[in-house]
Write a protein that holds these residues in place. Structure first.
Motif, PDB file in Angstrom:
ATOM      1  N   THR A  78       0.821  -1.207   0.000  1.00  0.00           N
ATOM      2  CA  THR A  78       0.000   0.000   0.000  1.00  0.00           C
ATOM      3  C   THR A  78       0.858   1.261   0.000  1.00  0.00           C
ATOM      4  O   THR A  78       0.541   2.235  -0.664  1.00  0.00           O
ATOM      5  CB  THR A  78      -0.903   0.008   1.261  1.00  0.00           C
ATOM      6  N   ARG A  79       1.977   1.220   0.735  1.00  0.00           N
ATOM      7  CA  ARG A  79       2.806   2.414   0.890  1.00  0.00           C
ATOM      8  C   ARG A  79       4.007   2.317  -0.052  1.00  0.00           C
ATOM      9  O   ARG A  79       4.584   1.227  -0.224  1.00  0.00           O
ATOM     10  CB  ARG A  79       3.278   2.508   2.350  1.00  0.00           C
ATOM     11  N   VAL A  80       4.399   3.444  -0.633  1.00  0.00           N
ATOM     12  CA  VAL A  80       5.494   3.464  -1.607  1.00  0.00           C
ATOM     13  C   VAL A  80       6.784   2.896  -0.997  1.00  0.00           C
ATOM     14  O   VAL A  80       7.453   2.056  -1.607  1.00  0.00           O
ATOM     15  CB  VAL A  80       5.732   4.910  -2.127  1.00  0.00           C
ATOM     16  N   PHE A  81       7.124   3.317   0.223  1.00  0.00           N
ATOM     17  CA  PHE A  81       8.350   2.816   0.862  1.00  0.00           C
ATOM     18  C   PHE A  81       8.343   1.277   0.910  1.00  0.00           C
ATOM     19  O   PHE A  81       9.333   0.627   0.588  1.00  0.00           O
ATOM     20  CB  PHE A  81       8.501   3.383   2.281  1.00  0.00           C
ATOM     21  N   SER A  86      10.345  -4.070  -0.784  1.00  0.00           N
ATOM     22  CA  SER A  86       9.849  -5.456  -0.748  1.00  0.00           C
ATOM     23  C   SER A  86      10.919  -6.490  -1.062  1.00  0.00           C
ATOM     24  O   SER A  86      11.090  -7.470  -0.331  1.00  0.00           O
ATOM     25  CB  SER A  86       8.643  -5.615  -1.684  1.00  0.00           C
ATOM     26  N   HIS A  87      11.692  -6.268  -2.148  1.00  0.00           N
ATOM     27  CA  HIS A  87      12.701  -7.272  -2.505  1.00  0.00           C
ATOM     28  C   HIS A  87      13.733  -7.415  -1.375  1.00  0.00           C
ATOM     29  O   HIS A  87      14.157  -8.527  -1.039  1.00  0.00           O
ATOM     30  CB  HIS A  87      13.409  -6.886  -3.810  1.00  0.00           C
ATOM     31  N   LEU A  88      14.131  -6.281  -0.787  1.00  0.00           N
ATOM     32  CA  LEU A  88      15.163  -6.315   0.263  1.00  0.00           C
ATOM     33  C   LEU A  88      14.642  -7.054   1.493  1.00  0.00           C
ATOM     34  O   LEU A  88      15.367  -7.807   2.139  1.00  0.00           O
ATOM     35  CB  LEU A  88      15.577  -4.885   0.632  1.00  0.00           C
ATOM     36  N   ARG A  89      13.359  -6.825   1.803  1.00  0.00           N
ATOM     37  CA  ARG A  89      12.774  -7.521   2.963  1.00  0.00           C
ATOM     38  C   ARG A  89      12.669  -9.013   2.689  1.00  0.00           C
ATOM     39  O   ARG A  89      12.982  -9.836   3.552  1.00  0.00           O
ATOM     40  CB  ARG A  89      11.397  -6.938   3.290  1.00  0.00           C
ATOM     41  N   PHE A  90      12.250  -9.361   1.454  1.00  0.00           N
ATOM     42  CA  PHE A  90      12.157 -10.791   1.128  1.00  0.00           C
ATOM     43  C   PHE A  90      13.547 -11.435   1.161  1.00  0.00           C
ATOM     44  O   PHE A  90      13.686 -12.632   1.386  1.00  0.00           O
ATOM     45  CB  PHE A  90      11.516 -10.999  -0.252  1.00  0.00           C
ATOM     46  N   SER A  91      14.600 -10.616   0.896  1.00  0.00           N
ATOM     47  CA  SER A  91      15.977 -11.130   0.939  1.00  0.00           C
ATOM     48  C   SER A  91      16.549 -11.099   2.347  1.00  0.00           C
ATOM     49  O   SER A  91      17.742 -11.365   2.547  1.00  0.00           O
ATOM     50  CB  SER A  91      16.903 -10.300   0.050  1.00  0.00           C
ATOM     51  N   LYS A  92      15.727 -10.689   3.309  1.00  0.00           N
ATOM     52  CA  LYS A  92      16.088 -10.673   4.736  1.00  0.00           C
ATOM     53  C   LYS A  92      17.251  -9.740   5.060  1.00  0.00           C
ATOM     54  O   LYS A  92      18.082 -10.038   5.912  1.00  0.00           O
ATOM     55  CB  LYS A  92      16.392 -12.094   5.228  1.00  0.00           C
ATOM     56  N   LYS A  93      17.333  -8.605   4.342  1.00  0.00           N
ATOM     57  CA  LYS A  93      18.332  -7.593   4.715  1.00  0.00           C
ATOM     58  C   LYS A  93      17.897  -6.938   6.015  1.00  0.00           C
ATOM     59  O   LYS A  93      16.717  -6.937   6.364  1.00  0.00           O
ATOM     60  CB  LYS A  93      18.415  -6.520   3.624  1.00  0.00           C
ATOM     61  N   ASN A  94      18.873  -6.350   6.752  1.00  0.00           N
ATOM     62  CA  ASN A  94      18.474  -5.744   8.019  1.00  0.00           C
ATOM     63  C   ASN A  94      17.832  -4.373   7.798  1.00  0.00           C
ATOM     64  O   ASN A  94      18.031  -3.731   6.762  1.00  0.00           O
ATOM     65  CB  ASN A  94      19.640  -5.692   9.015  1.00  0.00           C
ATOM     66  N   CYS A  95      17.052  -3.947   8.790  1.00  0.00           N
ATOM     67  CA  CYS A  95      16.204  -2.761   8.638  1.00  0.00           C
ATOM     68  C   CYS A  95      16.998  -1.500   8.310  1.00  0.00           C
ATOM     69  O   CYS A  95      16.569  -0.669   7.499  1.00  0.00           O
ATOM     70  CB  CYS A  95      15.393  -2.527   9.911  1.00  0.00           C
ATOM     71  N   THR A  96      18.176  -1.354   8.955  1.00  0.00           N
ATOM     72  CA  THR A  96      18.970  -0.145   8.718  1.00  0.00           C
ATOM     73  C   THR A  96      19.421  -0.089   7.268  1.00  0.00           C
ATOM     74  O   THR A  96      19.333   0.963   6.607  1.00  0.00           O
ATOM     75  CB  THR A  96      20.216  -0.134   9.640  1.00  0.00           C
ATOM     76  N   ASP A  97      19.916  -1.218   6.753  1.00  0.00           N
ATOM     77  CA  ASP A  97      20.364  -1.261   5.351  1.00  0.00           C
ATOM     78  C   ASP A  97      19.195  -0.989   4.406  1.00  0.00           C
ATOM     79  O   ASP A  97      19.335  -0.269   3.422  1.00  0.00           O
ATOM     80  CB  ASP A  97      20.973  -2.633   5.022  1.00  0.00           C
ATOM     81  N   ILE A  98      18.053  -1.572   4.727  1.00  0.00           N
ATOM     82  CA  ILE A  98      16.877  -1.397   3.864  1.00  0.00           C
ATOM     83  C   ILE A  98      16.510   0.081   3.776  1.00  0.00           C
ATOM     84  O   ILE A  98      16.299   0.629   2.691  1.00  0.00           O
ATOM     85  CB  ILE A  98      15.683  -2.226   4.390  1.00  0.00           C
ATOM     86  N   GLU A  99      16.474   0.735   4.939  1.00  0.00           N
ATOM     87  CA  GLU A  99      16.126   2.164   4.984  1.00  0.00           C
ATOM     88  C   GLU A  99      17.087   2.975   4.112  1.00  0.00           C
ATOM     89  O   GLU A  99      16.669   3.818   3.312  1.00  0.00           O
ATOM     90  CB  GLU A  99      16.205   2.635   6.447  1.00  0.00           C
ATOM     91  N   ILE A 111      11.879  10.460  -6.360  1.00  0.00           N
ATOM     92  CA  ILE A 111      10.563  10.230  -5.737  1.00  0.00           C
ATOM     93  C   ILE A 111      10.639  10.176  -4.206  1.00  0.00           C
ATOM     94  O   ILE A 111       9.772   9.566  -3.571  1.00  0.00           O
ATOM     95  CB  ILE A 111       9.899   8.931  -6.274  1.00  0.00           C
ATOM     96  N   SER A 112      11.668  10.833  -3.639  1.00  0.00           N
ATOM     97  CA  SER A 112      11.790  10.824  -2.169  1.00  0.00           C
ATOM     98  C   SER A 112      10.527  11.364  -1.507  1.00  0.00           C
ATOM     99  O   SER A 112      10.110  10.879  -0.450  1.00  0.00           O
ATOM    100  CB  SER A 112      12.984  11.683  -1.728  1.00  0.00           C
ATOM    101  N   HIS A 113       9.911  12.361  -2.156  1.00  0.00           N
ATOM    102  CA  HIS A 113       8.715  12.986  -1.578  1.00  0.00           C
ATOM    103  C   HIS A 113       7.505  12.047  -1.571  1.00  0.00           C
ATOM    104  O   HIS A 113       6.488  12.349  -0.941  1.00  0.00           O
ATOM    105  CB  HIS A 113       8.372  14.266  -2.350  1.00  0.00           C
ATOM    106  N   LEU A 114       7.621  10.933  -2.278  1.00  0.00           N
ATOM    107  CA  LEU A 114       6.471  10.005  -2.352  1.00  0.00           C
ATOM    108  C   LEU A 114       6.574   8.837  -1.376  1.00  0.00           C
ATOM    109  O   LEU A 114       5.631   8.046  -1.251  1.00  0.00           O
ATOM    110  CB  LEU A 114       6.340   9.431  -3.775  1.00  0.00           C
ATOM    111  N   LEU A 115       7.712   8.715  -0.678  1.00  0.00           N
ATOM    112  CA  LEU A 115       7.959   7.493   0.097  1.00  0.00           C
ATOM    113  C   LEU A 115       6.864   7.153   1.095  1.00  0.00           C
ATOM    114  O   LEU A 115       6.558   5.984   1.319  1.00  0.00           O
ATOM    115  CB  LEU A 115       9.311   7.593   0.819  1.00  0.00           C
ATOM    116  N   ASP A 116       6.251   8.177   1.716  1.00  0.00           N
ATOM    117  CA  ASP A 116       5.217   7.890   2.711  1.00  0.00           C
ATOM    118  C   ASP A 116       3.809   7.920   2.135  1.00  0.00           C
ATOM    119  O   ASP A 116       2.832   7.736   2.866  1.00  0.00           O
ATOM    120  CB  ASP A 116       5.313   8.890   3.876  1.00  0.00           C
ATOM    121  N   ARG A 117       3.724   8.156   0.812  1.00  0.00           N
ATOM    122  CA  ARG A 117       2.402   8.205   0.187  1.00  0.00           C
ATOM    123  C   ARG A 117       1.847   6.800  -0.034  1.00  0.00           C
ATOM    124  O   ARG A 117       2.593   5.827  -0.164  1.00  0.00           O
ATOM    125  CB  ARG A 117       2.497   8.897  -1.180  1.00  0.00           C
TER     126      ARG A 117
END
Ligand SMILES: Nc1ncnc2c1ncn2[C@@H]1O[C@H](COP(=O)(O)OP(=O)(O)OP(=O)(O)O)[C@@H](O)[C@H]1O
Length: 233
Positions: A78-81, A86-99, A111-117
């Motif tokens: 639902t959210r752009v971020f 999604s791919h990074l989470r499915f690959s089990k990367k850690n949260c800090t790296d994903i961010e 599209i930084s301004h869209l991340l929370d949209r």
């Protein structure tokens, strides 16, 4: 090198084709087999007969990024971020790296301004950028865009091309009906009734020997230059 040999599948009948690393455009009339060709290269299904190898590997063993004509149909979150992550989470990367990776990706895409949209409510062009970002963040061996440009204006299209070119992805294949978009490729493959028309084995070298003009990006540049300023083609 992408090597296709004696492939028959559905409408497609391709005896031989080699695609060097770079950007390759696929064109041809409606129903000529462009999507079928791209699906085979993506490993979505195997060819009925023949072989397809991407740097010596079967497509199913490669990382493939796929962006379709209607990217919202493939968006999962639902959210752009979350979609970009999604791919990074499915690959089990850690949260800090994903961010960090998602923020860099979004900045590069503009599209930084869209991340929370929420994805719902974004424009068609914004959705294309998000779908491309989600595909590119996986660092695919091959990025495929199936008529993704059909809803984009020229400015948006060249913005996307710049991003893709800077991404360093080894192979980019896209299907398109737009000569001005095809003009900016390293190679063009024209399909008609599932067969390659005037396929040239030369890539990045322009038209050679006075043949294969439809597959020569230089041909499309000439058409555009010759027709610019006219009211009709
Ligand atoms: N799963 C399938 N089963 C049967 N026929 C199919 C299947 N997928 C595609 N076809 C047929 O193969 C032909 C080529 O379809 P394809 O979608 O590859 O063409 P295309 O060049 O991408 O067309 P367009 O430009 O209209 O999107 C069409 O006649 C289509 O109906």
């Amino acid at each position: 090198m992408i090597k296709i040999h004696a492939v028959r599948s559905g409408i497609l009948n391709i005896s031989s084709c080699a695609i060097k690393p770079g950007v390759c455009g696929i064109t041809g009339p409606n129903g000529s087999g462009k999507t079928t060709f791209l699906k085979l290269l993506a490993g979505i299904f195997p060819p009925g007969t023949g072989t397809i190898h991407i740097d010596g590997k079967n497509p199913a063993d490669c990382v493939i990024g796929w962006v379709g004509e209607y990217p919202d149909r493939n968006i999962l979150f639902t959210r752009v971020f979350d979609e970009l992550a999604s791919h990074l989470r499915f690959s089990k990367k850690n949260c800090t790296d994903i961010e960090k990776i998602v923020c860099v990706c979004a900045r590069n895409l503009g599209i930084s301004h869209l991340l929370d949209r929420a994805v719902h409510g974004l424009s068609g062009g914004e959705l294309v950028l998000i779908a491309c970002g989600a595909a590119m963040i996986a660092q695919p061996d091959l990025l495929i865009l199936d008529e993704t440009d059909s809803h984009l204006d020229d400015e948006f299209c060249s913005h996307l091309d710049n991003i893709i070119q800077k991404s360093g992805i080894r192979y980019v294949l896209f299907s398109s009906h737009r000569p001005e978009h095809l003009a900016h490729t390293d190679k063009i493959i024209t399909l008609e009734n599932g067969e390659m028309q005037d396929h040239t084995s030369s890539q990045n070298t322009g038209n050679q020997g006075g043949h294969c003009h439809l597959n020569d990006p230089g041909f499309w540049k000439t058409v555009i230059a010759e027709t610019s300023g006219r009211d009709t083609l």
